[in-house]
Design a protein around this motif. Sequence first.
Motif, PDB file in Angstrom:
ATOM      1  N   SER A   1      78.899  46.682 -18.122  1.00 22.72           N
ATOM      2  CA  SER A   1      78.774  46.227 -19.502  1.00 22.72           C
ATOM      3  C   SER A   1      79.455  44.877 -19.660  1.00 22.72           C
ATOM      4  CB  SER A   1      79.422  47.242 -20.455  1.00 22.72           C
ATOM      5  OG  SER A   1      78.753  48.480 -20.412  1.00 22.72           O
ATOM      6  N   PRO A   2      79.087  44.110 -20.667  1.00 20.41           N
ATOM      7  CA  PRO A   2      79.756  42.821 -20.891  1.00 20.41           C
ATOM      8  C   PRO A   2      81.268  43.000 -21.015  1.00 20.41           C
ATOM      9  CG  PRO A   2      77.784  42.981 -22.257  1.00 20.41           C
ATOM     10  CD  PRO A   2      77.973  44.321 -21.622  1.00 20.41           C
TER      11      PRO A   2
ATOM     12  N   PHE B   1      70.837  43.389 -19.739  1.00 21.23           N
ATOM     13  CA  PHE B   1      69.636  44.054 -20.225  1.00 21.23           C
ATOM     14  C   PHE B   1      68.803  44.588 -19.059  1.00 21.23           C
ATOM     15  CE2 PHE B   1      69.574  40.805 -23.949  1.00 21.23           C
ATOM     16  CZ  PHE B   1      70.664  41.441 -24.496  1.00 21.23           C
ATOM     17  N   ASN B   2      68.627  43.761 -18.043  1.00 19.72           N
ATOM     18  CA  ASN B   2      67.766  44.140 -16.923  1.00 19.72           C
ATOM     19  C   ASN B   2      68.339  45.309 -16.126  1.00 19.72           C
ATOM     20  OD1 ASN B   2      65.955  42.107 -17.561  1.00 19.72           O
ATOM     21  ND2 ASN B   2      66.935  40.601 -16.240  1.00 19.72           N
ATOM     22  N   LEU B   3      69.679  45.434 -16.114  1.00 16.76           N
ATOM     23  CA  LEU B   3      70.296  46.521 -15.363  1.00 16.76           C
ATOM     24  C   LEU B   3      70.135  47.859 -16.059  1.00 16.76           C
ATOM     25  CD1 LEU B   3      73.666  44.942 -14.186  1.00 16.76           C
ATOM     26  CD2 LEU B   3      71.655  45.439 -12.809  1.00 16.76           C
ATOM     27  N   SER B   4      70.239  47.847 -17.382  1.00 16.57           N
ATOM     28  CA  SER B   4      70.207  49.083 -18.172  1.00 16.57           C
ATOM     29  C   SER B   4      71.224  50.088 -17.648  1.00 16.57           C
ATOM     30  CB  SER B   4      68.794  49.700 -18.174  1.00 16.57           C
ATOM     31  OG  SER B   4      67.909  48.878 -18.885  1.00 16.57           O
ATOM     32  N   ARG B   5      72.392  49.619 -17.258  1.00 23.93           N
ATOM     33  CA  ARG B   5      73.450  50.505 -16.765  1.00 23.93           C
ATOM     34  C   ARG B   5      74.722  50.236 -17.570  1.00 23.93           C
ATOM     35  NH1 ARG B   5      72.172  53.131 -12.083  1.00 23.93           N
ATOM     36  NH2 ARG B   5      70.390  52.335 -10.932  1.00 23.93           N
ATOM     37  N   ALA B   6      74.683  50.613 -18.816  1.00 27.06           N
ATOM     38  CA  ALA B   6      75.814  50.360 -19.694  1.00 27.06           C
ATOM     39  C   ALA B   6      76.843  51.471 -19.559  1.00 27.06           C
ATOM     40  CB  ALA B   6      75.332  50.246 -21.137  1.00 27.06           C
ATOM     41  N   HIS B   7      77.873  51.361 -20.384  1.00 26.26           N
ATOM     42  CA  HIS B   7      78.907  52.398 -20.445  1.00 26.26           C
ATOM     43  C   HIS B   7      78.349  53.569 -21.235  1.00 26.26           C
ATOM     44  CE1 HIS B   7      83.144  53.640 -22.045  1.00 26.26           C
ATOM     45  NE2 HIS B   7      82.661  54.487 -21.165  1.00 26.26           N
ATOM     46  N   GLY B   8      77.756  54.537 -20.549  1.00 25.68           N
ATOM     47  CA  GLY B   8      77.116  55.655 -21.231  1.00 25.68           C
ATOM     48  C   GLY B   8      75.609  55.449 -21.308  1.00 25.68           C
ATOM     49  N   PRO B   9      74.860  56.503 -21.649  1.00 24.37           N
ATOM     50  CA  PRO B   9      73.402  56.404 -21.707  1.00 24.37           C
ATOM     51  C   PRO B   9      72.941  55.498 -22.837  1.00 24.37           C
ATOM     52  CG  PRO B   9      74.155  58.507 -22.595  1.00 24.37           C
ATOM     53  CD  PRO B   9      75.350  57.850 -21.981  1.00 24.37           C
ATOM     54  N   THR B  10      71.815  54.837 -22.624  1.00 25.44           N
ATOM     55  CA  THR B  10      71.259  53.945 -23.640  1.00 25.44           C
ATOM     56  C   THR B  10      69.788  54.267 -23.858  1.00 25.44           C
ATOM     57  OG1 THR B  10      70.752  52.286 -21.935  1.00 25.44           O
ATOM     58  CG2 THR B  10      72.841  52.056 -23.112  1.00 25.44           C
TER      59      THR B  10
ATOM     60  N   GLY C   1      68.200  39.597 -29.592  1.00 23.81           N
ATOM     61  CA  GLY C   1      67.214  40.665 -29.713  1.00 23.81           C
ATOM     62  C   GLY C   1      67.787  42.047 -29.460  1.00 23.81           C
ATOM     63  N   ILE C   2      69.055  42.255 -29.801  1.00 30.73           N
ATOM     64  CA  ILE C   2      69.715  43.539 -29.548  1.00 30.73           C
ATOM     65  C   ILE C   2      69.062  44.647 -30.363  1.00 30.73           C
ATOM     66  CG2 ILE C   2      71.880  44.817 -29.830  1.00 30.73           C
ATOM     67  CD1 ILE C   2      71.864  42.876 -27.479  1.00 30.73           C
ATOM     68  N   LYS C   3      68.850  45.783 -29.721  1.00 31.45           N
ATOM     69  CA  LYS C   3      68.274  46.949 -30.392  1.00 31.45           C
ATOM     70  C   LYS C   3      69.218  48.142 -30.417  1.00 31.45           C
ATOM     71  CE  LYS C   3      63.445  45.809 -29.318  1.00 31.45           C
ATOM     72  NZ  LYS C   3      62.183  46.320 -28.690  1.00 31.45           N
ATOM     73  N   GLU C   4      70.315  48.036 -29.649  1.00 34.63           N
ATOM     74  CA  GLU C   4      71.240  49.173 -29.577  1.00 34.63           C
ATOM     75  C   GLU C   4      72.672  48.664 -29.470  1.00 34.63           C
ATOM     76  OE1 GLU C   4      71.927  53.253 -26.941  1.00 34.63           O
ATOM     77  OE2 GLU C   4      70.141  52.011 -26.676  1.00 34.63           O
ATOM     78  N   ILE C   5      73.551  49.216 -30.319  1.00 37.91           N
ATOM     79  CA  ILE C   5      74.969  48.841 -30.335  1.00 37.91           C
ATOM     80  C   ILE C   5      75.787  49.993 -29.758  1.00 37.91           C
ATOM     81  CG2 ILE C   5      76.957  48.285 -31.775  1.00 37.91           C
ATOM     82  CD1 ILE C   5      74.930  46.033 -31.636  1.00 37.91           C
ATOM     83  N   GLN C   6      76.659  49.670 -28.813  1.00 41.84           N
ATOM     84  CA  GLN C   6      77.615  50.644 -28.298  1.00 41.84           C
ATOM     85  C   GLN C   6      78.994  50.283 -28.855  1.00 41.84           C
ATOM     86  OE1 GLN C   6      76.949  50.536 -23.934  1.00 41.84           O
ATOM     87  NE2 GLN C   6      76.168  52.592 -24.230  1.00 41.84           N
ATOM     88  N   PHE C   7      79.481  51.090 -29.763  1.00 40.59           N
ATOM     89  CA  PHE C   7      80.809  50.858 -30.328  1.00 40.59           C
ATOM     90  C   PHE C   7      81.858  51.328 -29.328  1.00 40.59           C
ATOM     91  CE2 PHE C   7      78.381  50.980 -34.361  1.00 40.59           C
ATOM     92  CZ  PHE C   7      78.823  49.790 -34.911  1.00 40.59           C
ATOM     93  N   GLU C   8      82.635  50.364 -28.803  1.00 37.60           N
ATOM     94  CA  GLU C   8      83.643  50.673 -27.793  1.00 37.60           C
ATOM     95  C   GLU C   8      85.006  51.008 -28.421  1.00 37.60           C
ATOM     96  OE1 GLU C   8      83.287  51.075 -24.684  1.00 37.60           O
ATOM     97  OE2 GLU C   8      81.527  49.965 -23.993  1.00 37.60           O
TER      98      GLU C   8
ATOM     99  N   PRO D   1      80.238  55.405 -26.676  1.00 36.92           N
ATOM    100  CA  PRO D   1      80.431  55.884 -25.301  1.00 36.92           C
ATOM    101  C   PRO D   1      81.827  56.426 -25.028  1.00 36.92           C
ATOM    102  CG  PRO D   1      80.264  53.487 -25.372  1.00 36.92           C
ATOM    103  CD  PRO D   1      79.855  53.983 -26.720  1.00 36.92           C
ATOM    104  N   ASN D   2      82.824  56.010 -25.809  1.00 36.86           N
ATOM    105  CA  ASN D   2      84.166  56.574 -25.645  1.00 36.86           C
ATOM    106  C   ASN D   2      84.317  57.918 -26.337  1.00 36.86           C
ATOM    107  OD1 ASN D   2      85.195  54.419 -24.133  1.00 36.86           O
ATOM    108  ND2 ASN D   2      85.656  53.235 -25.969  1.00 36.86           N
ATOM    109  N   GLY D   3      83.284  58.343 -27.044  1.00 38.12           N
ATOM    110  CA  GLY D   3      83.335  59.596 -27.765  1.00 38.12           C
ATOM    111  C   GLY D   3      83.912  59.424 -29.156  1.00 38.12           C
ATOM    112  N   VAL D   4      83.952  60.508 -29.907  1.00 37.78           N
ATOM    113  CA  VAL D   4      84.587  60.522 -31.232  1.00 37.78           C
ATOM    114  C   VAL D   4      85.514  61.722 -31.296  1.00 37.78           C
ATOM    115  CG1 VAL D   4      82.676  59.358 -32.410  1.00 37.78           C
ATOM    116  CG2 VAL D   4      82.697  61.850 -32.260  1.00 37.78           C
ATOM    117  N   ALA D   5      86.514  61.626 -32.143  1.00 42.27           N
ATOM    118  CA  ALA D   5      87.456  62.751 -32.331  1.00 42.27           C
ATOM    119  C   ALA D   5      86.791  63.773 -33.243  1.00 42.27           C
ATOM    120  CB  ALA D   5      88.756  62.243 -32.942  1.00 42.27           C
TER     121      ALA D   5
END
Length: 313
Positions: free
Chosen positions: A30-31, A207-216, A267-274, A304-308
């Motif tokens: 991930s970035p 984007f090309n990797l599609s291997r972020a922190h958690g499923p996308t 052109g972001i379509k999905e946000i991962q809140f870290e 991807p870090n989960g929620v309490a």
Amino acid sequence: MNIKKVLLINPPASYFKTRSKKVKRSRSCSPPMGLCYLATFISDQFKVKVLDALVEGFTHEEDDVRGMVRVGLSPEQIKTEIKEYQPDIVGVSSMFSDQHRNASLVCWLAKEVNPEIYTVVGGTHPSSNPEKVLKEEFLDFVILGEGEVSFLNLLNYLNGEGDIGAIDGIAYRENSHITVKTKKVFNEDLDSIPIPNRDFLPMDKYFNLSRAHGPTKYPQHTNVISSRGCPAKCIFCSIHSIWGKNYRFRSVENVIAEIEYLVREYGIKEIQFEDDNLLVNRVRAIKLLKGIIEMDLGICWSTPNGVAVWTLD
């Protein structure tokens, strides 16, 4: 040496092989937002470049120690990048203790290229173990915890401004003695920190990797940090060594502005809140999520870090 050019490096990563002798496909990339925040924060005063050695060499694998393989740019490729950019200082991200050897490797490579290059590391591992990390003689400084102001103050000190003893959140050697200045001051106004400029990063490669922190769900995803810290006191968590003990958050308007920027420019379509605890402030969380709905941009989001669980109703 007068500091003019700064090179910030996200190091390669090491993974265990599977029984088939191949790298586990669960590896992620991930970035490196910490480096992106630093680069943006200092870019008005210094020429700065971010090198993500993991994403740039994500298809390259070579044997590491203990049955592991290192993924990312090779040591020679990293040295070539350093030689070509000719930085005055190299800053390296070291987030995880099991990966600290790769951060150390990058610092060693920088000194191999030019012993006059200053080396500095930051992140969870060195913030938790500054004395141990500084025993490596090819490392000059450790930035403890939240890094923007401390790193800028270090750069200014190296340019002859101020006293290193007055810098909050730094560790360094004086002769053979290691001095640790515990991080005490944390920015309470996160909106005052510029929204990280993703132009420092090769966004298309993530984007090309599609291997972020958690499923996308979509290839066009990226991470956003809307708050810092967590009010919980879980004994297993090291986050307080980075963000302190107080929970601080950006305004909803500031976060929405970043999301709009990401959609418009990349052109972001999905946000991962870290965030470490996105929903802990229930009023703010509802306002933020309603704001995303009202934007009507067709994006989805994840944590991807989960929620309490105790934050949910």
